[in-house]
Design an enzyme around this catalytic site. Structure first.
Site, short mmCIF file in Angstrom:
data_model
loop_
_atom_site.label_atom_id
_atom_site.label_comp_id
_atom_site.label_asym_id
_atom_site.label_seq_id
_atom_site.Cartn_x
_atom_site.Cartn_y
_atom_site.Cartn_z
N LYS A 192 48.37 35.08 19.07
CA LYS A 192 47.62 35.71 20.17
C LYS A 192 46.14 35.53 19.86
O LYS A 192 45.58 36.24 19.03
CB LYS A 192 47.99 37.21 20.25
CG LYS A 192 47.91 37.82 21.63
CD LYS A 192 46.53 37.79 22.27
CE LYS A 192 45.63 38.91 21.80
NZ LYS A 192 44.24 38.74 22.27
N GLU A 267 42.68 41.60 7.79
CA GLU A 267 41.37 41.17 7.28
C GLU A 267 40.33 41.69 8.26
O GLU A 267 40.28 41.25 9.41
CB GLU A 267 41.30 39.65 7.21
CG GLU A 267 42.22 39.12 6.15
CD GLU A 267 42.02 37.63 5.90
OE1 GLU A 267 42.58 37.15 4.93
OE2 GLU A 267 41.32 36.97 6.69
N CYS A 301 32.46 37.53 9.01
CA CYS A 301 32.86 38.74 8.27
C CYS A 301 32.24 38.78 6.89
O CYS A 301 31.99 39.84 6.34
CB CYS A 301 34.38 38.80 8.18
SG CYS A 301 35.06 37.32 7.42
N GLU A 400 28.68 47.68 10.85
CA GLU A 400 28.74 46.23 10.96
C GLU A 400 28.12 45.83 12.30
O GLU A 400 28.65 46.19 13.36
CB GLU A 400 30.19 45.75 10.88
CG GLU A 400 30.30 44.24 10.88
CD GLU A 400 31.73 43.72 10.96
OE1 GLU A 400 32.51 44.24 11.78
OE2 GLU A 400 32.07 42.80 10.20
P1 NAD Z 1 38.93 42.76 17.50
O1 NAD Z 1 39.57 43.65 16.50
O2 NAD Z 1 38.28 43.37 18.68
O3 NAD Z 1 39.97 41.72 18.09
C1 NAD Z 1 40.71 40.86 17.24
C2 NAD Z 1 42.01 40.49 17.92
O4 NAD Z 1 42.83 41.66 18.03
C3 NAD Z 1 41.86 39.96 19.35
O5 NAD Z 1 42.75 38.88 19.53
C4 NAD Z 1 42.26 41.16 20.20
O6 NAD Z 1 42.76 40.81 21.46
C5 NAD Z 1 43.33 41.78 19.34
N1 NAD Z 1 43.61 43.20 19.59
C6 NAD Z 1 42.76 44.15 20.04
N2 NAD Z 1 43.40 45.35 20.14
C7 NAD Z 1 44.69 45.14 19.73
C8 NAD Z 1 45.83 45.97 19.59
N3 NAD Z 1 45.80 47.26 19.88
N4 NAD Z 1 46.98 45.42 19.13
C9 NAD Z 1 47.04 44.10 18.81
N5 NAD Z 1 45.98 43.26 18.93
C10 NAD Z 1 44.82 43.77 19.37
O7 NAD Z 1 37.92 41.87 16.66
P2 NAD Z 1 36.84 40.83 17.23
O8 NAD Z 1 35.75 41.62 17.87
O9 NAD Z 1 37.56 39.78 18.01
O10 NAD Z 1 36.32 40.14 15.89
C11 NAD Z 1 35.24 40.59 15.14
C12 NAD Z 1 35.71 41.37 13.91
O11 NAD Z 1 36.55 40.53 13.10
C13 NAD Z 1 34.58 41.81 13.01
O12 NAD Z 1 34.77 43.14 12.63
C14 NAD Z 1 34.72 40.89 11.79
O13 NAD Z 1 34.20 41.41 10.59
C15 NAD Z 1 36.19 40.71 11.73
N6 NAD Z 1 36.53 39.52 10.94
C16 NAD Z 1 37.06 39.71 9.69
C17 NAD Z 1 37.36 38.61 8.89
C18 NAD Z 1 37.92 38.79 7.49
O14 NAD Z 1 38.41 37.82 6.93
N7 NAD Z 1 37.86 39.96 6.91
C19 NAD Z 1 37.13 37.32 9.38
C20 NAD Z 1 36.59 37.17 10.66
C21 NAD Z 1 36.30 38.29 11.44
#
Ligand code: NAD
Length: 506
Positions: A192, A267, A301, A400
């Site tokens: 997804k 992550e 991240c 963040e």
């Molecule tokens: P997000 O959590 O908003 O969304 C990530 C994914 O989760 C999307 O595909 C979204 O549709 C899905 N999602 C949202 N709600 C959900 C639910 N209730 N159930 C299942 N799936 C759901 O994150 P974002 O804004 O897309 O990405 C940015 C974040 O990602 C930042 O916090 C960043 O630090 C983090 N990030 C972490 C790493 C790591 O390796 N630690 C790497 C890259 C990004």
């Protein structure tokens, strides 16, 4: 407009036309799929917020169809020999290389990341496949654990169909990083992608078919997190969820998966410290500090978003830093000269901008940037920003921001900086700059983070563990760590035939 930018825009338009001509659907059981309800949402480019086309909004029914396909394909794929999986995954890597330009351009236009970084991201994606392809034949390996009269040995088997949910910051690279090991382990996958950046995921799905992955091994369902993502985490056929995204979403993933006892690897976010001591190699530290927050639009991240600078070199370092930050080239993501592109979405742009007010309210200094770059048009362009005179208690040091925004905080000594660096909810990465190797080791051990780099920016080593502590995540990716997540370990105990068996009822 430079000749090179004009040429890139033309090329990108060609690659993007298909997404405008027809809504981007799902990919289920080896076929494109237009969804059970046919509802779509608009996907826009951060370059000028114009439409890149419609995307099918995945429903619970679509997820169910994809999970069923993954479940049906699991037995054959997991039983295929590691050598055979290796061949398919190498073909996958080859095909990514063939489409690297297209992937980079589509990704740049979809999420605003500068082409200079996206070119490398496409190639990194293929390297992820090659690395795990080579490991596929050894994925089942375990240990042999000897007792006097018994031999124990362990072997690993694929856990089952898995769900992979990815964010929008570097969608292509992250999807390959999470999915390649799952396939190498023998799992089948339902992916997804993030709703803000769905396009490169469809290229991956197409490549999966062309590479010869059997139908149902790779499935992609587009849509929103609270419907498609949620249903995926709840589906009984799915045995584990590999998730990358925000901390709060990670907690939902774990809660949603709990009733079906799903294994979850999350992550999450970071507020990573980079600590520069007086004795640091000044130029190298400066390069790394700038790179680790302003590359990839600061939407990474592992970015070091809190700079701790020792008082002895503070003035000199900040003066040099201000000059560098003010010279960072903001512009169209397809311009090879661009260093910072537009932020992924207007909502994210507004969020990043709101931290400028937060900084002012708490009396930090906006030393560079702090404003929209309206002169660059109607896209989400934001000037690379540096806050100084900040404290670790300010909102800009605690939350963040996930944009090209750095908060600089002064410190006197080791003890003080360790305490400030660790005074955060997050614990993904840390970076230390010092010529004193003993201090480098002391700091690396004291920083509460899953990964620490001493005298280096974040570099990649695929066998090394990647992941965070505290609210930055649970679990590790990389090398064998990825297999540990995607596989079950079985212990088999065989007696030598010599031990005494307790006797009852004789
Ligand atoms: P997000 O959590 O908003 O969304 C990530 C994914 O989760 C999307 O595909 C979204 O549709 C899905 N999602 C949202 N709600 C959900 C639910 N209730 N159930 C299942 N799936 C759901 O994150 P974002 O804004 O897309 O990405 C940015 C974040 O990602 C930042 O916090 C960043 O630090 C983090 N990030 C972490 C790493 C790591 O390796 N630690 C790497 C890259 C990004």
């Amino acid at each position: 407009m430079s000749e090179q930018l004009a040429e890139n825009i033309k090329k990108a338009e060609n690659y993007l036309q298909r997404y405008k001509d027809q809504a981007t659907g799902h990919f289920i059981n080896g076929k494109s799929d237009s969804g059970s309800e046919g509802r779509t949402f608009e996907n826009v480019t951060p370059v000028d917020n114009s439409s890149l086309g419609q995307v099918v909004e995945g429903t619970a029914e679509d997820i169910d169809k994809a999970c069923t396909a993954a479940e049906e394909a699991f037995t054959d794929w997991s039983r295929l020999s590691g050598k055979e999986r290796k061949k398919v995954l190498h073909r996958f890597a080859d095909l990514i290389v063939v489409r690297a330009e297209e992937i980079a351009m589509v990704e740049s236009m979809d999420c605003g990341q500068p082409i200079r970084f996206m070119k490398a991201a496409a190639i990194r994606g293929s390297e992820n496949f090659r690395f795990f392809a080579d490991k596929a034949p050894e994925a089942a390996n375990g240990q042999s654990l000897h007792q006097d009269e018994h031999l124990n040995y362990t072997k690993r088997t694929a856990i089952g169909p898995v769900g992979v949910i990815t964010p929008w910051n570097t969608p292509f690279m992250l999807a390959t990083w999470k999915i390649a090991p799952a396939l190498a382990a023998g799992c089948t996958v339902v992916h997804k992608p993030a709703e803000f950046s769905p396009l490169s995921a469809m290229i991956l799905a197409e490549v999966s078919k062309e590479a010869g992955l059997p139908d149902g091994v790779w499935n992609t369902v587009n849509g929103f997190g609270d419907v498609a993502g949620k249903k995926l985490t709840e589906h009984p056929a799915i045995k584990a969820i590999g998730f990358v995204g925000e901390t709060i979403t990670g907690s939902y993933i774990i809660a949603q998966g709990a009733p079906t006892l799903k294994r979850a690897h999350v992550e999450l976010g970071g507020k990573n410290p980079v600590i520069v001591f007086d004795d640091a190699d000044f130029d190298r530290a400066l390069d790394a500090v700038v790179f680790m927050i302003y590359s990839l639009n600061g939407q990474r991240c592992t970015s070091s978003s809190r700079l701790f600078i020792q008082n002895g070199i503070k003035e000199r370092f900040l003066t040099a830093l201000k000059e560098r930050v003010s010279k960072i080239r903001v512009g169209h993501p397809l311009d090879p000269e661009t260093e910072v592109g537009p932020l992924v979405h207007t909502s994210h742009f507004e969020k990043v901008l709101s931290y400028v007010d937060a900084a002012k309210e708490e009396n930090a200094t906006v030393a560079v940037g702090g404003e929209a770059r309206k002169d660059l048009g109607s896209g989400n362009y934001f000037a690379p920003t540096l806050f100084t005179d900040a404290s670790n208690q300010m909102k800009i040091a605690r939350e963040e921001i996930f944009g090209p925004v750095l908060t600089a905080i002064a410190f006197d000594n080791e003890e003080e900086v360790i305490s400030m660096a660790n005074d955060t909810n997050y614990g993904l990465t840390g970076y230390v700059w010092t010529k004193d190797s003993g201090r480098g080791i002391r700091m690396a051990e004291a920083i509460e983070a899953g990964m620490v780099w001493v005298n280096s920016e974040n570099n990649r080593n695929l066998p090394s563990p990647f992941g965070g502590v505290k609210q930055s995540g649970i679990g590790r990716d990389g090398g064998d760590y990825s297999f540990e997540f995607y596989m079950e370990t079985k212990n088999i105990c065989v007696a030598h035939g010599t031990h005494t068996i307790p006797v009852l009822g004789k």
